[in-house]
Design a protein around this motif. Structure first.
Motif, PDB file in Angstrom:
ATOM      1  N   LEU A 129     -82.967   0.905  10.550  1.00 17.55           N
ATOM      2  CA  LEU A 129     -83.931   1.016  11.640  1.00 17.55           C
ATOM      3  C   LEU A 129     -83.765   2.326  12.400  1.00 17.55           C
ATOM      4  CD1 LEU A 129     -86.130  -0.570  13.368  1.00 17.55           C
ATOM      5  CD2 LEU A 129     -84.194  -1.347  14.771  1.00 17.55           C
ATOM      6  N   ILE A 130     -82.539   2.804  12.525  1.00 18.76           N
ATOM      7  CA  ILE A 130     -82.259   3.958  13.390  1.00 18.76           C
ATOM      8  C   ILE A 130     -81.830   5.209  12.626  1.00 18.76           C
ATOM      9  CG2 ILE A 130     -81.599   2.410  15.269  1.00 18.76           C
ATOM     10  CD1 ILE A 130     -78.669   3.031  14.653  1.00 18.76           C
ATOM     11  N   GLU A 131     -81.800   5.149  11.300  1.00 15.14           N
ATOM     12  CA  GLU A 131     -81.157   6.203  10.524  1.00 15.14           C
ATOM     13  C   GLU A 131     -81.834   7.568  10.623  1.00 15.14           C
ATOM     14  OE1 GLU A 131     -81.080   5.001   6.477  1.00 15.14           O
ATOM     15  OE2 GLU A 131     -83.243   4.725   6.326  1.00 15.14           O
ATOM     16  N   ASN A 132     -83.096   7.629  11.011  1.00 15.23           N
ATOM     17  CA  ASN A 132     -83.793   8.914  11.075  1.00 15.23           C
ATOM     18  C   ASN A 132     -83.761   9.564  12.451  1.00 15.23           C
ATOM     19  OD1 ASN A 132     -84.623   8.858   8.333  1.00 15.23           O
ATOM     20  ND2 ASN A 132     -86.299   7.470   8.860  1.00 15.23           N
ATOM     21  N   ALA A 133     -83.009   8.994  13.364  1.00 12.50           N
ATOM     22  CA  ALA A 133     -82.945   9.536  14.722  1.00 12.50           C
ATOM     23  C   ALA A 133     -82.019  10.738  14.795  1.00 12.50           C
ATOM     24  CB  ALA A 133     -82.476   8.459  15.690  1.00 12.50           C
ATOM     25  N   ASN A 134     -82.322  11.629  15.739  1.00  9.85           N
ATOM     26  CA  ASN A 134     -81.430  12.750  16.030  1.00  9.85           C
ATOM     27  C   ASN A 134     -80.359  12.372  17.045  1.00  9.85           C
ATOM     28  OD1 ASN A 134     -84.459  14.319  15.842  1.00  9.85           O
ATOM     29  ND2 ASN A 134     -82.823  14.963  14.469  1.00  9.85           N
ATOM     30  N   TYR A 135     -80.698  11.378  17.881  1.00 10.78           N
ATOM     31  CA  TYR A 135     -79.752  10.891  18.876  1.00 10.78           C
ATOM     32  C   TYR A 135     -80.016   9.409  19.111  1.00 10.78           C
ATOM     33  CZ  TYR A 135     -77.508   9.960  23.357  1.00 10.78           C
ATOM     34  OH  TYR A 135     -76.742   9.408  24.355  1.00 10.78           O
ATOM     35  N   ILE A 136     -78.935   8.624  19.232  1.00 12.96           N
ATOM     36  CA  ILE A 136     -79.060   7.179  19.447  1.00 12.96           C
ATOM     37  C   ILE A 136     -78.178   6.785  20.624  1.00 12.96           C
ATOM     38  CG2 ILE A 136     -78.742   4.884  18.446  1.00 12.96           C
ATOM     39  CD1 ILE A 136     -78.645   6.996  15.743  1.00 12.96           C
ATOM     40  N   LEU A 137     -78.798   6.159  21.613  1.00 12.87           N
ATOM     41  CA  LEU A 137     -78.054   5.563  22.712  1.00 12.87           C
ATOM     42  C   LEU A 137     -78.077   4.048  22.511  1.00 12.87           C
ATOM     43  CD1 LEU A 137     -76.568   5.672  25.428  1.00 12.87           C
ATOM     44  CD2 LEU A 137     -78.808   5.602  26.562  1.00 12.87           C
ATOM     45  N   ILE A 138     -76.904   3.481  22.272  1.00 12.27           N
ATOM     46  CA  ILE A 138     -76.783   2.032  22.127  1.00 12.27           C
ATOM     47  C   ILE A 138     -76.415   1.460  23.490  1.00 12.27           C
ATOM     48  CG2 ILE A 138     -75.591   0.143  20.969  1.00 12.27           C
ATOM     49  CD1 ILE A 138     -74.958   2.038  18.680  1.00 12.27           C
ATOM     50  N   TRP A 139     -77.302   0.635  24.029  1.00 16.28           N
ATOM     51  CA  TRP A 139     -77.066   0.032  25.344  1.00 16.28           C
ATOM     52  C   TRP A 139     -76.738  -1.441  25.115  1.00 16.28           C
ATOM     53  CZ3 TRP A 139     -77.728   3.050  29.862  1.00 16.28           C
ATOM     54  CH2 TRP A 139     -77.505   2.370  31.052  1.00 16.28           C
ATOM     55  N   VAL A 140     -75.533  -1.846  25.490  1.00 16.33           N
ATOM     56  CA  VAL A 140     -75.006  -3.171  25.168  1.00 16.33           C
ATOM     57  C   VAL A 140     -74.829  -3.994  26.437  1.00 16.33           C
ATOM     58  CG1 VAL A 140     -73.253  -4.405  23.849  1.00 16.33           C
ATOM     59  CG2 VAL A 140     -73.668  -2.005  23.368  1.00 16.33           C
ATOM     60  N   ASN A 141     -75.251  -5.251  26.389  1.00 17.74           N
ATOM     61  CA  ASN A 141     -75.126  -6.145  27.541  1.00 17.74           C
ATOM     62  C   ASN A 141     -74.066  -7.216  27.378  1.00 17.74           C
ATOM     63  OD1 ASN A 141     -78.617  -6.300  28.618  1.00 17.74           O
ATOM     64  ND2 ASN A 141     -76.969  -4.933  29.225  1.00 17.74           N
ATOM     65  N   SER A 142     -73.628  -7.474  26.153  1.00 17.01           N
ATOM     66  CA  SER A 142     -72.712  -8.595  25.948  1.00 17.01           C
ATOM     67  C   SER A 142     -71.714  -8.271  24.844  1.00 17.01           C
ATOM     68  CB  SER A 142     -73.501  -9.854  25.574  1.00 17.01           C
ATOM     69  OG  SER A 142     -72.633 -10.941  25.359  1.00 17.01           O
ATOM     70  N   PRO A 143     -70.479  -8.758  24.959  1.00 18.35           N
ATOM     71  CA  PRO A 143     -69.448  -8.387  23.984  1.00 18.35           C
ATOM     72  C   PRO A 143     -69.678  -8.927  22.583  1.00 18.35           C
ATOM     73  CG  PRO A 143     -68.613 -10.010  25.550  1.00 18.35           C
ATOM     74  CD  PRO A 143     -69.925  -9.545  26.081  1.00 18.35           C
ATOM     75  N   TYR A 144     -70.560  -9.935  22.398  1.00 20.33           N
ATOM     76  CA  TYR A 144     -70.724 -10.461  21.035  1.00 20.33           C
ATOM     77  C   TYR A 144     -71.374  -9.456  20.085  1.00 20.33           C
ATOM     78  CZ  TYR A 144     -75.548 -11.828  22.375  1.00 20.33           C
ATOM     79  OH  TYR A 144     -76.861 -11.849  22.801  1.00 20.33           O
ATOM     80  N   TRP A 145     -71.846  -8.334  20.610  1.00 14.97           N
ATOM     81  CA  TRP A 145     -72.389  -7.273  19.766  1.00 14.97           C
ATOM     82  C   TRP A 145     -71.294  -6.347  19.217  1.00 14.97           C
ATOM     83  CZ3 TRP A 145     -77.386  -7.471  18.433  1.00 14.97           C
ATOM     84  CH2 TRP A 145     -78.293  -8.144  19.264  1.00 14.97           C
ATOM     85  N   PHE A 146     -70.056  -6.647  19.522  1.00 10.42           N
ATOM     86  CA  PHE A 146     -68.966  -5.725  19.206  1.00 10.42           C
ATOM     87  C   PHE A 146     -68.943  -5.297  17.749  1.00 10.42           C
ATOM     88  CE2 PHE A 146     -64.674  -5.824  17.256  1.00 10.42           C
ATOM     89  CZ  PHE A 146     -64.326  -4.512  17.543  1.00 10.42           C
ATOM     90  N   ARG A 147     -69.024  -6.240  16.820  1.00  7.57           N
ATOM     91  CA  ARG A 147     -68.857  -5.877  15.402  1.00  7.57           C
ATOM     92  C   ARG A 147     -69.985  -4.971  14.915  1.00  7.57           C
ATOM     93  NH1 ARG A 147     -67.822 -11.319  15.011  1.00  7.57           N
ATOM     94  NH2 ARG A 147     -69.420 -11.741  13.435  1.00  7.57           N
ATOM     95  N   LEU A 148     -71.207  -5.181  15.429  1.00  4.86           N
ATOM     96  CA  LEU A 148     -72.306  -4.287  15.076  1.00  4.86           C
ATOM     97  C   LEU A 148     -72.056  -2.890  15.632  1.00  4.86           C
ATOM     98  CD1 LEU A 148     -75.120  -3.536  14.044  1.00  4.86           C
ATOM     99  CD2 LEU A 148     -76.066  -4.504  16.164  1.00  4.86           C
ATOM    100  N   VAL A 149     -71.619  -2.810  16.885  1.00  3.51           N
ATOM    101  CA  VAL A 149     -71.350  -1.507  17.495  1.00  3.51           C
ATOM    102  C   VAL A 149     -70.243  -0.788  16.737  1.00  3.51           C
ATOM    103  CG1 VAL A 149     -70.532  -0.344  19.586  1.00  3.51           C
ATOM    104  CG2 VAL A 149     -72.159  -2.236  19.760  1.00  3.51           C
ATOM    105  N   ARG A 150     -69.198  -1.516  16.368  1.00  3.07           N
ATOM    106  CA  ARG A 150     -68.097  -0.903  15.608  1.00  3.07           C
ATOM    107  C   ARG A 150     -68.592  -0.367  14.277  1.00  3.07           C
ATOM    108  NH1 ARG A 150     -63.295  -4.837  13.972  1.00  3.07           N
ATOM    109  NH2 ARG A 150     -65.046  -5.742  12.811  1.00  3.07           N
TER     110      ARG A 150
END
Length: 263
Positions: free
Chosen positions: A84-105
């Motif tokens: 979904l994001i692979e063609n971006a020049n810059y990506i800001l990941i904004w996270v609200n909850s720790p259960y997203w940890f493994r995706l962020v890692r």
């Protein structure tokens, strides 16, 4: 520059308009993907929200605890988000909850890692939510881990900072503030919205309305104040106060979205 804001929330898009939506509304320079936390679609779906450049992404596996994501199938979710994001020049990941940890890692270790910043926004104490209590120990562990991956750490109250023992580099972003001020460090385009100011009020302006407080704000010559509603003529002569008269309720949000503070 193709910039993406990947929003990893605790709540769905089509609910109460809260801090997550307000941040996304301010991200006019970004393409925004707000990932639905609790439902899935096969294949994944990208839905228009009705707002420019803001989309709701329905992932192939719901990441919310207890909704089907496991260590054995998580790569399906990870690869879908990556594509979904692979063609971006810059990506800001904004996270609200720790259960997203493994995706962020996963994303921070992918071939996009040099293009990614992570902002961890501590909105609440999520392990106390009734449906998350069974996952309390794991959420605390993931919280500590996601702090290590975050380039920016925010919190809404001193109570949350103390509860999570957030590091010194954490920055308080109050719910009353405009998160877009941090996101861009640019001035909001008030002219485009039809409004001029920092503070705003909409509703009836009657005898009980605190006109003295408006006069004090006006005298400080620091703030511009928008008043929307009936019976504001007696305040028209104040400097920095603009009386717009009544507006239809359906117009107010789009008109007033750039206010720093609603009165």
């Amino acid at each position: 520059m193709n910039k993406i804001l990947l929003y990893l929330p605790i709540v769905q898009w089509h609910g109460s308009v809260q801090r997550p939506q307000h941040l996304c509304f301010q991200a006019a320079d970004f393409t925004v993907y707000h990932v639905h936390p609790t439902i899935n679609a096969n294949p994944p779906q990208l839905k228009e929200t009705g707002y420019h450049n803001i989309y709701e992404y329905i992932p192939p596996i719901a990441p919310y605890p207890g909704r089907g994501l496991t260590e054995s199938n998580e790569n399906i979710l990870f690869e879908a988000i990556l594509s979904l994001i692979e063609n971006a020049n810059y990506i800001l990941i904004w996270v609200n909850s720790p259960y997203w940890f493994r995706l962020v890692r996963f994303l921070k270790s992918s071939n996009l890692k040099d293009k990614i910043d992570v902002a961890y926004d501590n909105l609440d104490i999520f392990e106390y939510f009734s449906d998350l209590i069974p996952f309390e120990a794991k959420l605390k562990e993931e919280h500590a881990a996601i702090l290590e991956l975050s380039d920016y750490i925010f919190y809404t109250s001193d109570h949350i900072r103390s509860h999570y023992n957030l590091p010194e580099r954490s920055v308080q972003l109050l719910n009353a503030c405009n998160p877009g001020d941090w996101l861009y460090n640019l001035e909001c385009n008030f002219e485009e919205s039809g409004l001029s100011g920092n503070y705003g009020y909409f509703g009836t302006i009657a005898d009980w309305f605190d006109s003295d407080a408006i006069k004090q704000l006006s005298d400080s010559n620091t703030y511009k104040i928008d008043l929307i509603g009936h019976n504001s003529d007696h305040l028209k002569e104040l400097s920095n106060v603009i009386c717009h008269g009544p507006w239809a309720y359906c117009e107010i949000y789009e008109k007033a979205r750039n206010w720093r503070l609603g009165l």
